[in-house]
Write a protein that holds these residues in place. Structure first.
Motif, short mmCIF file in Angstrom:
data_model
loop_
_atom_site.label_atom_id
_atom_site.label_comp_id
_atom_site.label_asym_id
_atom_site.label_seq_id
_atom_site.Cartn_x
_atom_site.Cartn_y
_atom_site.Cartn_z
N TYR B 462 -0.53 -1.98 -8.12
CA TYR B 462 -0.84 -1.65 -6.72
C TYR B 462 -1.90 -0.56 -6.67
CZ TYR B 462 3.53 -4.14 -6.05
OH TYR B 462 4.52 -5.09 -6.10
N ASP B 467 -3.68 0.26 -0.57
CA ASP B 467 -2.45 -0.49 -0.30
C ASP B 467 -1.25 0.47 -0.38
OD1 ASP B 467 -0.55 -2.51 -0.02
OD2 ASP B 467 -0.65 -3.12 -2.13
N GLN B 470 2.19 -0.88 -0.90
CA GLN B 470 2.37 -1.73 -2.08
C GLN B 470 2.79 -3.15 -1.72
OE1 GLN B 470 4.61 1.64 -3.39
NE2 GLN B 470 2.63 2.24 -2.53
N ARG B 471 1.94 -3.75 -0.93
CA ARG B 471 2.24 -5.11 -0.48
C ARG B 471 1.40 -6.16 -1.19
NH1 ARG B 471 3.50 -4.85 6.00
NH2 ARG B 471 5.47 -3.75 5.78
N VAL B 472 0.33 -5.73 -1.88
CA VAL B 472 -0.54 -6.70 -2.53
C VAL B 472 -0.47 -6.47 -4.04
CG1 VAL B 472 -2.89 -7.58 -2.71
CG2 VAL B 472 -2.07 -6.64 -0.52
#
Lengths: 141, 508
Positions: B462, B467, B470-472
């Protein structure tokens, strides 16, 4: 609106095993295991041990009394099994095997099957330390 | 003169403090310490569960070295201790509150920590793990520790109001309570002054009052909150109406969005959410995270915030006493926690093998003793809880012992950055999970070792700047492959060889 979701996959029962190799033949180790009154000599945390027939009552260092039923005490197979019969356990069976390895050493194996699972780990955790104590005791003789 | 007040909480998120941008709990005391001291923007634990993380704080070592690789593994009796180093130097030493270097579940009475409560505040032999004074507490009121004994002896009528942290099967209790039925929530009618937060502060004040004016001292004041259960004194809940609490940025309100985010991560995330995998003892085994509602998140966060406020006020009482004693100029105050908490992020609660900011980004504030003349600063680079013990040595002017594996905390933003390692290992009832994570240069990178639901090829990467939630997951993004491989190499370089493995002897 949330959809209904399922129940957790939760293990209610567990089987936990500990073992040590002891540099003595099984016949030397077995008397410590097969004599149910001698448990307090090597199971750290057990302060007292009383045996009446097939019933053994152990009292832990923290003062908890645990009645047990001796299920198996077989000097030929060198297997000792007992059940803790307090209501805390839905089910319990501990099995101690002393297996001769034909080279002057033996394997002492302590298996704990229990429901609730948490208590299997609590008993086996203490049993692991107990096996190390048993090894020290026997190898010192 | 040198005095160190080391303040820890348990399971507290970075964003629960006002100085870190938190808006729910009012934390003027810690905020003032940060304003006059050093505020660390990215403090990282060595482990996201209590026992390994606390062992790291005490020993200054990685879990691979001190051996407490998961909850339920006791710290060796002869493990090194920063408190012992300071005691040998002449410091008076105390630990008041939660220790948890050894398991709580101890029916055989095998662990010294659990025996201390019956012996009073002075341990046999004059010290235990370097502390000459210990008064211990944990989250509940059952068991043999000092706080539980005190409450039983003095206010037995208050016992029943506390949430039972374990159920009849000694599992972490899933029972819901409060207005929303959230797990580990209870309406607790206990008087505030009998609750463990104020007890820890009062016992600390009493210990400090017994010291001589010219004593050097090291006091670890260790609050059990805001770790679950969320059962603060109900009288204090008037501070925050849970219905008014905004959902956290990390909580995806739509279920399909939550599930899409979880599906982009290694599979144990989604498996736990669905209740299909229980890999550890840290959350209720019978609770399914997918059942968590938005209102439950609101209520948990309201109760958590009240607990944080009570801690802040308790710390304020201690700091006032230090000032009244004329000690303030000589006292270094370090405030942190052992690990974080999801509190709704990704639709989850509690903690586990999930190395994201929810659990890994910690509050850390060091208000240097004013006489040191260290300028206030905000430090952006990653630092580790492993760096605390070397910092305490530096504060005491003690040559750092060889056993320490961290470095003193930086005191200016200009100091070189360094990678910080976080590890997870768990083996429980046939399920094993293993993570190795490095935080460095604005990224957090996790690799997985083979385990029950991982084949060893999985990972998470991440970009903490672009981000922040920390979604991608960019672990397999070719554009950052070289960076990823560098970070993985750093994790290998930082991690010391594993010492002979100690056995798990209890769930916690």
């Amino acid at each position: 609106m949330e959809d209904r979701v399922g129940e957790a996959v939760h293990r209610t029962r567990a089987s936990v095993r500990r073992h040590v190799r002891i540099r003595r033949p099984a016949e030397v180790v077995w008397p410590y295991v097969g004599d149910p009154t001698r448990l307090a000599e090597w199971f750290t945390g057990i302060a007292e041990c009383r045996v009446t027939g097939a019933t053994r009552t152990v009292v832990t260092e923290s003062g908890v009394a645990m009645p047990e039923e001796i299920v198996t005490n077989d000097p030929l197979a060198r297997r000792f099994q007992y059940r803790i019969t307090t209501a805390l356990f839905h089910e319990h069976l501990s099995t101690i095997d002393v297996i001769d390895l034909d080279d002057g050493t033996c394997l002492a194996v302590y298996g704990v099957d229990a429901n609730p699972a948490t208590l299997a780990l609590v008993i086996a955790g203490a049993a692991g330390d107990a096996l190390h104590r048993l090894r020290e005791l026997v190898e010192a003789t | 003169m040198s005095r160190i007040l080391f303040v820890t909480t348990d399971q507290q998120r970075y964003d629960t403090l006002g100085c870190n941008g938190g808006t729910l709990a009012r934390t003027p005391v810690v905020d003032a310490l940060a304003a006059h001291g050093l505020r660390y923007e990215r403090a990282v634990p060595s482990s996201v569960v209590c026992m390994p993380s606390r062992a790291t704080m005490l020993t200054g070592q990685h879990p691979a070295t001190h051996g407490v690789w998961m909850n339920g593994v006791p710290l060796a009796d002869d493990a090194p201790s920063i408190a012992e180093v300071l005691r040998q130097t002449g410091y008076r030493t105390a630990l008041i509150g939660k220790a948890h270097f050894e398991p709580f579940l101890d029916p055989f009475g095998r662990f010294a920590e659990n025996a201390l409560g019956a012996l009073g505040p002075t341990p046999p032999g004059g010290s235990h793990r370097g502390f000459e004074h210990l008064e211990l507490a944990t989250h509940g009121v059952m068991g043999p520790l000092h706080y539980a004994r005190w409450l039983r002896a003095n206010h037995p009528e208050a016992m029943a109001g506390f949430y039972e942290t374990l159920d009849a099967d000694l599992q972490v209790n899933a029972r819901g309570g409060g207005a929303t039925g959230a797990p580990q929530v209870a309406v607790n009618p206990v008087a505030r002054e009998w609750y463990h937060t104020d007890w820890v502060a009062q016992r600390t004040l009493d210990w400090l009052a017994g010291l001589a004016d010219d004593d050097d001292w090291f006091c670890w004041m260790s609050f059990p909150d805001p770790h679950h259960p969320w059962d603060p004194p109900e009288s204090e809940m008037r501070r925050i109406d849970w219905r008014d609490v905004a959902l956290p940025a990390g909580y995806p309100a739509r279920r399909d969005e939550r599930e899409r985010l979880l599906d982009d991560k290694p599979r144990h995330w989604r498996l736990w959410y669905d209740g299909a995998l229980v890999s550890n003892y840290e959350a209720p085994a019978t609770w399914v995270p997918a059942t968590l509602t938005a209102d439950q998140v609101r209520e948990v966060n309201a109760r958590n915030a009240v607990e944080v406020e009570l801690i802040d006020e308790a710390l304020g009482r201690v700091l006032e006493a230090l000032d009244a004693r004329g000690w303030d100029d000589d006292v270094d105050v370090v405030v942190t926690t052992d690990h974080g908490e999801f509190q709704g992020d990704f639709g989850l609660l509690f903690k586990g093998p999930y190395h994201v900011d929810s659990l890994m980004r910690l509050p850390l504030v060091w208000r240097p003793a004013p006489r040191r003349g260290i300028a206030p600063a905000v430090i952006d680079c990653p630092v580790g809880l492993i760096d605390l013990a070397p910092t305490f040595c530096a504060l005491a002017g003690v040559e750092p012992p060889a056993f320490l594996e961290g470095r003193p905390l930086p005191t200016s933003p200009d100091e070189p950055t360094r990678p910080v390692l976080t590890e997870w290992d768990s083996e429980l009832f046939g399920v094993d999970v293993h993570l190795r994570t490095i935080t460095h240069d604005g990224y957090v990178c996790t690799t997985y070792l083979p385990g029950t639901v991982h084949d060893g090829s999985e990972g998470e990467l991440y970009d903490l700047t672009d981000d922040p939630l920390q979604r991608v997951n960019r672990f397999d993004d070719p554009a950052v492959r070289a960076l990823r491989d560098d970070l993985i190499g750093e994790a290998r370089d930082v991690r010391p060889p594993t010492t002979p493995r100690r056995e798990v002897v209890a769930p916690v």
